[in-house]
Design a protein around this motif. Structure first.
Motif, PDB file in Angstrom:
ATOM      1  N   VAL A  40       0.828  -1.204   0.000  1.00 36.01           N
ATOM      2  CA  VAL A  40       0.000   0.000   0.000  1.00 36.01           C
ATOM      3  C   VAL A  40       0.858   1.249   0.000  1.00 36.01           C
ATOM      4  O   VAL A  40       0.393   2.331  -0.331  1.00 36.01           O
ATOM      5  N   GLN A 109     -10.653  -1.414   9.865  1.00 38.37           N
ATOM      6  CA  GLN A 109     -10.067  -1.157   8.552  1.00 38.37           C
ATOM      7  C   GLN A 109      -9.011  -0.083   8.728  1.00 38.37           C
ATOM      8  O   GLN A 109      -9.231   0.908   9.425  1.00 38.37           O
ATOM      9  N   TYR A 110      -7.840  -0.288   8.127  1.00 37.77           N
ATOM     10  CA  TYR A 110      -6.738   0.664   8.224  1.00 37.77           C
ATOM     11  C   TYR A 110      -6.657   1.464   6.926  1.00 37.77           C
ATOM     12  O   TYR A 110      -6.735   0.905   5.846  1.00 37.77           O
ATOM     13  N   ASN A 111      -6.462   2.756   7.068  1.00 42.46           N
ATOM     14  CA  ASN A 111      -6.137   3.616   5.928  1.00 42.46           C
ATOM     15  C   ASN A 111      -4.729   4.132   6.172  1.00 42.46           C
ATOM     16  O   ASN A 111      -4.444   4.664   7.247  1.00 42.46           O
ATOM     17  N   LYS A 113      -1.342   6.409   5.066  1.00 42.87           N
ATOM     18  CA  LYS A 113      -0.747   7.512   4.317  1.00 42.87           C
ATOM     19  C   LYS A 113       0.708   7.616   4.751  1.00 42.87           C
ATOM     20  O   LYS A 113       1.033   7.394   5.913  1.00 42.87           O
ATOM     21  N   THR A 122      -4.832   5.373   9.999  1.00 44.18           N
ATOM     22  CA  THR A 122      -6.138   5.737  10.527  1.00 44.18           C
ATOM     23  C   THR A 122      -6.956   4.457  10.648  1.00 44.18           C
ATOM     24  O   THR A 122      -7.088   3.708   9.686  1.00 44.18           O
ATOM     25  N   GLU A 124     -10.527   2.651  11.483  1.00 44.43           N
ATOM     26  CA  GLU A 124     -11.973   2.844  11.524  1.00 44.43           C
ATOM     27  C   GLU A 124     -12.667   1.496  11.610  1.00 44.43           C
ATOM     28  O   GLU A 124     -12.059   0.466  11.336  1.00 44.43           O
ATOM     29  N   GLU A 131     -13.446  -6.972   4.404  1.00 40.61           N
ATOM     30  CA  GLU A 131     -12.600  -5.823   4.062  1.00 40.61           C
ATOM     31  C   GLU A 131     -11.814  -5.328   5.271  1.00 40.61           C
ATOM     32  O   GLU A 131     -11.225  -4.257   5.246  1.00 40.61           O
TER      33      GLU A 131
END
Length: 147
Positions: A40, A109-111, A113, A122, A124, A131
């Motif tokens: 990612v 869920q990981y986002n 950056k 982040t 959530e 997912e």
């Protein structure tokens, strides 16, 4: 009979390969490329990093990291923790606080950056368990994978 079938299959496969046009591959990307098991993001693998974990879930989260020096406090909703001067390879596991009744039924869920060797994660709630994420893997090469 069997031997001749194998030989003829190999000849057909070889003839098919010879008719393919081969194009040069681009060098490895610095970030995500579509496809299975792609990173990612990609860090500069020569320097330590900082990891910022931001909790946007509606409940407290806990985490574990393979770096023994990192302190691991619980992260309450709308709070964040910064782990500084982290060396890798490492695995970071983030999960709902086990003290919450039914926490095994919560999915995260990981986002991710990346900016200037600061990895912002982040967290959530995931709507769909398919997912969801449980681990972030930073490899020796700097490639970052989510599992």
């Amino acid at each position: 009979m069997f031997k001749s079938v194998i030989i003829s299959s190999l000849l057909i496969a070889t003839a098919s390969l010879n008719s393919l046009t081969v194009t040069a591959q681009e060098p490895p990307a610095n970030t995500y490329k579509s496809g299975f098991w792609q990173p990612v993001a990609r860090l500069n693998s020569k320097t330590p990093i900082s990891i910022l974990i931001i909790n946007k879930a509606g409940f407290s989260i806990d985490y574990g990291i393979t770096d023994a020096k990192a302190k691991q406090p619980l992260i309450k909703p709308k709070q964040q923790v910064t782990l500084r001067n982290i060396k890798y390879p490492l695995q970071l596991v983030i999960y709902p606080d086990y003290n919450i009744a039914g926490s095994a039924n919560y999915f995260l869920q990981y986002n991710v950056k990346l900016k200037n060797q600061i990895l912002e994660v982040t967290v959530e709630e995931a709507d769909n368990p398919n997912e969801s994420h449980r681990a972030l893997d930073i490899q020796e090469t700097g490639a970052i994978y989510l599992y």
